[in-house]
Motif scaffolding. Structure first.
Motif, PDB file in Angstrom:
ATOM      1  N   SER A  15       4.184   5.743  -5.428  1.00 16.38           N
ATOM      2  CA  SER A  15       4.447   5.686  -6.866  1.00 16.38           C
ATOM      3  C   SER A  15       3.617   6.712  -7.636  1.00 16.38           C
ATOM      4  O   SER A  15       3.899   7.013  -8.795  1.00 16.38           O
ATOM      5  CB  SER A  15       4.167   4.281  -7.413  1.00 16.38           C
ATOM      6  OG  SER A  15       2.778   3.980  -7.353  1.00 16.38           O
ATOM      7  N   GLN A  49       0.827  -1.203   0.000  1.00 16.34           N
ATOM      8  CA  GLN A  49       0.000   0.000   0.000  1.00 16.34           C
ATOM      9  C   GLN A  49       0.865   1.258   0.000  1.00 16.34           C
ATOM     10  O   GLN A  49       0.588   2.223  -0.724  1.00 16.34           O
ATOM     11  CB  GLN A  49      -0.917  -0.008   1.228  1.00 16.34           C
ATOM     12  CG  GLN A  49      -2.088   0.944   1.144  1.00 16.34           C
ATOM     13  CD  GLN A  49      -3.216   0.407   0.276  1.00 16.34           C
ATOM     14  OE1 GLN A  49      -3.276  -0.788   0.011  1.00 16.34           O
ATOM     15  NE2 GLN A  49      -4.103   1.276  -0.154  1.00 16.34           N
ATOM     16  N   GLN A  68       2.609   1.627  -3.446  1.00 15.74           N
ATOM     17  CA  GLN A  68       1.656   2.045  -4.469  1.00 15.74           C
ATOM     18  C   GLN A  68       1.292   3.516  -4.310  1.00 15.74           C
ATOM     19  O   GLN A  68       1.169   4.249  -5.294  1.00 15.74           O
ATOM     20  CB  GLN A  68       0.406   1.179  -4.411  1.00 15.74           C
ATOM     21  CG  GLN A  68      -0.624   1.504  -5.479  1.00 15.74           C
ATOM     22  CD  GLN A  68      -1.819   0.572  -5.432  1.00 15.74           C
ATOM     23  OE1 GLN A  68      -1.932  -0.266  -4.544  1.00 15.74           O
ATOM     24  NE2 GLN A  68      -2.717   0.707  -6.383  1.00 15.74           N
TER      25      GLN A  68
END
Length: 391
Positions: free
Chosen positions: A290, A284, A287
């Motif tokens: 990113s 998590q 992500q």
């Protein structure tokens, strides 16, 4: 019938004699106090009062505990009293880290599982927990899976509500905004408990279970959740986290049920819960990072980082993550520009805002003299200021 009703009431009252119950209340207050202190350092004003986490402490957890209690009693998941005590001690130690995410049952019960498996018959541990070696490991991992299921449901239910806005530094060294969700839930579960009860609970009726006897004990479990969000909006990030936890709970539950017939699967289930929950937290975070920071300075518009409760902005229906494109017909992209545009009309405020999909809508409201100072909006200031305040 009246005797049983009285005993049931006394059983519920016994919850008030368990230290973990009060530990959870105190922990929620400390978490709230730390959050308020952090918000004041970032925005010179608190966003939510220090009792905000305490309100979530009671929300939905008892209802989930009631359903879980029914499942535990029907399944006959009897566990020794010493096992419950060990889980409580592990919970207390982990809670001292102030990392709410580590209070997931994947950690509290998972760690307890491996302590029992590896050291349950050790003489030192036996001295303090003589019944630990009699733990039904299949029942313990089934309980883990059920509590993990409750955790996922609670995350989806209110994990994204009233998250705390913060300021952070991006990978490029710029000041950006982020949101921090911290939750601590109280989940009382009625469990069949084997072994002799301590004197304050000696009145509870015992029932035969083979060569043993068991009683029903209302056990307080503390479930925690914590997540920082920069690249995704809170409701998007938290919903994704909750769905992943539910999926992990389902897989762990299948392995736990298989362990009733093939004991080694209990090890696999506990290890998967522990490592899987840690992997989900890492996934998590990776992500989220990113993605480009959502709450950052933009070429067009000014993104809303936070909204003070019961403020003018909340009453106008503004939402966290929306982008203010124009104020009183004037394009804005900084806090100062927004402030100046609002002052152009001291009696009325009209905003053009865009949601996360880019859909534009108009928001308006009447203002009184000097009320533009109390709209209750929080923005990320320009880099040189490295701070923000309520507008």
């Amino acid at each position: 019938m009246s005797v049983w009703a009285w005993e049931a009431l006394r059983g519920i009252g016994s919850l008030l004699m368990q230290p973990l119950f009060y530990y959870g209340i105190a922990l929620a207050l400390v978490v709230g106090w730390r959050r308020v202190k952090r918000e004041r350092s970032h925005f010179y004003i608190r966003v939510y009062d220090m009792f905000q986490e305490s309100k979530f402490f009671w929300r939905n957890g008892p209802a989930a505990g009631a359903v879980l209690s029914l499942a535990a009693v029907i399944a006959g998941m009897a566990v020794p009293r010493d096992t419950i005590l060990l889980v409580a001690l592990v919970t207390i130690v982990i809670g001292l880290t102030m990392q709410m995410r580590l209070l997931s049952p994947a950690y509290t019960i998972g760690i307890s599982f491996f302590i029992i498996s590896l050291f349950g018959h050790h003489s030192t541990l036996q001295r303090f927990f003589p019944e630990l070696g009699r733990t039904n490991m299949a029942a313990l991992v089934i309980l883990l899976a059920l509590l993990l299921l409750v955790e996922g449901w609670l995350i989806l239910r209110n994990g994204a509500a009233k998250t705390s806005p913060q300021l952070a530094t991006s990978k490029r060294g710029l000041v950006v905004g982020e949101h921090w969700a911290q939750r601590l839930w109280f989940v009382p579960v009625l469990l069949p408990v084997t072994g002799e009860l301590p004197s304050p609970l000696s009145w509870w009726p015992l029932f035969p279970a083979g060569d043993d006897a068991y009683s029903f004990m209302l056990v307080p479990f503390l479930l925690g959740f914590s997540q920082r969000m920069q690249g995704l909006l809170p409701h998007v990030s938290v919903r994704l986290a909750g769905q992943r936890v539910l999926l992990l709970a389902a897989v762990v539950g299948v392995l736990a049920i298989i362990s009733c017939w093939y004991a080694p699967f209990s090890w696999i289930a506990a290890a998967l819960a522990l490592l899987g929950r840690e992997w989900l937290a890492f996934l998590q975070h990776r992500q989220d990072r990113s993605q480009p920071p959502y709450f950052a300075k933009r070429e067009q518009g000014l993104v809303i980082l936070g909204i003070l409760p019961q403020s003018k902005a909340e009453k106008m229906g503004l939402q966290i993550g929306e982008v203010i494109v124009k104020a009183n017909g004037i394009p804005v992209k900084t806090e100062n520009e927004f402030y100046e545009a609002v002052q152009r009309n001291r009696a009325f405020c009209k905003l053009e805002v865009a949601d996360e999909e880019g859909e534009v809508r108009f928001v308006q409201g009447a203002l009184y003299e000097d009320e533009h100072h109390e709209l209750g909006l929080l923005f990320v200031k320009e880099r040189e200021n490295r701070a923000s305040k309520a507008v």
